[in-house]
Design an enzyme around this catalytic site. Structure first.
Site, short mmCIF file in Angstrom:
data_model
loop_
_atom_site.label_atom_id
_atom_site.label_comp_id
_atom_site.label_asym_id
_atom_site.label_seq_id
_atom_site.Cartn_x
_atom_site.Cartn_y
_atom_site.Cartn_z
N SER A 51 0.84 -1.21 0.00
CA SER A 51 0.00 0.00 0.00
C SER A 51 0.87 1.25 0.00
O SER A 51 0.39 2.35 -0.30
CB SER A 51 -0.94 0.01 1.23
OG SER A 51 -0.20 -0.20 2.42
N GLU A 187 -9.33 -9.70 3.37
CA GLU A 187 -9.68 -8.29 3.16
C GLU A 187 -11.04 -8.16 2.47
O GLU A 187 -11.30 -8.84 1.46
CB GLU A 187 -8.59 -7.63 2.30
CG GLU A 187 -8.92 -6.18 1.95
CD GLU A 187 -7.75 -5.40 1.36
OE1 GLU A 187 -6.63 -5.93 1.30
OE2 GLU A 187 -7.98 -4.24 0.97
O1 KIV Z 1 -0.51 -3.41 1.55
C1 KIV Z 1 -1.19 -3.34 2.58
O2 KIV Z 1 -1.13 -2.38 3.35
C2 KIV Z 1 -2.10 -4.44 2.86
C3 KIV Z 1 -3.17 -4.18 3.89
C4 KIV Z 1 -4.29 -3.44 3.26
C5 KIV Z 1 -3.62 -5.43 4.51
O3 KIV Z 1 -2.02 -5.46 2.27
#
Ligand code: KIV
Length: 270
Positions: A51, A187
């Protein structure tokens, strides 16, 4: 001893927490400053998530994030973390074959200091998971909404709403556990499906947008601080909105998750 009392959190602590019915916490961090705050507030698992492509690099998906980016951010987080278990995402296409996955997971552990890797997958990734865990790499398998598949899924939507995809997801969870996954992360699924997934496996299940029955919860730190650009996901909660410091906001999240106050119905899907 409860997981909250662990001096250095290990994979065994996570499993014991699930077995004892103790909820634990996970949050993302991408640098040393925030990692130090999360670690100090008792977050058990710090996720260096891909992310970071969206919240740190300003991209519109996680797809452009490279292995070099992940190693760079993982090393900063690991350097500042004393207690939490540092889990690091395997970026898009870094685990397309078992050999490729092994070489890349080795970098995340040796150069980035990861103590667990996370990969988005279904039963199709079972062979990759087996190869990693056979070679001493703890693995978290990410099911449900898998952001690296955004173009296949047609958007960031709640997954598993119909019986067919829900049953397939439960079979995926079983196959990934069978392949050696130490933890599952689910998720954006209806709360009832998350409960069924948890019931189908014996490893800990971390939820995000997956309702209250998971063993642990994760949020993207920037969502928790209300600084994510654009629209906040429905399941996210801005813990800084109540005021106080970043440290206090993280502390409130930890306390809410441990006590089962977060997520509530307003931050879950039916
Ligand atoms: O990349 C990320 O932060 C994630 C979370 C949303 C679980 O995979």
């Amino acid at each position: 001893m409860t997981i909250a009392e662990a001096v250095k959190v290990t994979v065994s602590h996570l499993q014991r927490a699930r077995d004892a019915g103790e909820r634990f916490t996970c949050l993302t961090a991408y640098d040393a400053g925030f990692a130090r705050i999360l670690d100090g507030e008792g977050v058990e698992v710090i996720l260096v998530g891909d992310s970071l492509g969206m919240v740190v690099q300003g991209r519109d998906s996680t797809l452009p994030v490279s292995m070099d980016h992940m190693v760079y951010h993982a090393a900063m987080v690991s350097r500042a973390t004393r207690r939490a278990l540092v889990m690091v995402d395997m970026p898009f296409m870094s685990f397309a074959t078992p050999e490729h996955a092994l070489a890349n997971a080795a970098r995340l552990m040796a150069e980035g200091g990861a103590r667990m890797v996370k990969l988005e997958g279904t039963r199709r990734q079972a062979e990759v998971v087996a190869r990693l865990t056979d070679n001493g790499v703890p693995v978290c398998a990410h099911l449900g909404l898998r952001p690296q598949y955004v173009h296949k899924l047609g958007g960031y939507r709640v997954q598993g709403r119909d019986d067919e995809t829900a049953v397939a997801m439960i079979e995926d969870a079983r196959a990934l556990e069978q392949a050696g996954a130490d933890v599952l992360l689910v998720e954006s699924v209806p709360s009832s499906l998350a409960a069924a997934l948890r019931g189908a496996v014996s490893v800990p299940v971390i939820g995000i947008g997956a309702g209250p029955s998971c063993d642990a919860q994760v949020l993207v730190l920037y969502d928790l601080l209300g600084i994510t650009p654009g629209r906040m996901p429905r399941f996210a909660k801005n813990y800084l909105a109540e005021g106080g410091t970043i440290r206090q906001a993280v502390g409130r999240y930890v306390a809410d998750v441990r006590a089962g106050r977060f997520p509530d119905a307003a931050h879950s899907f039916e």
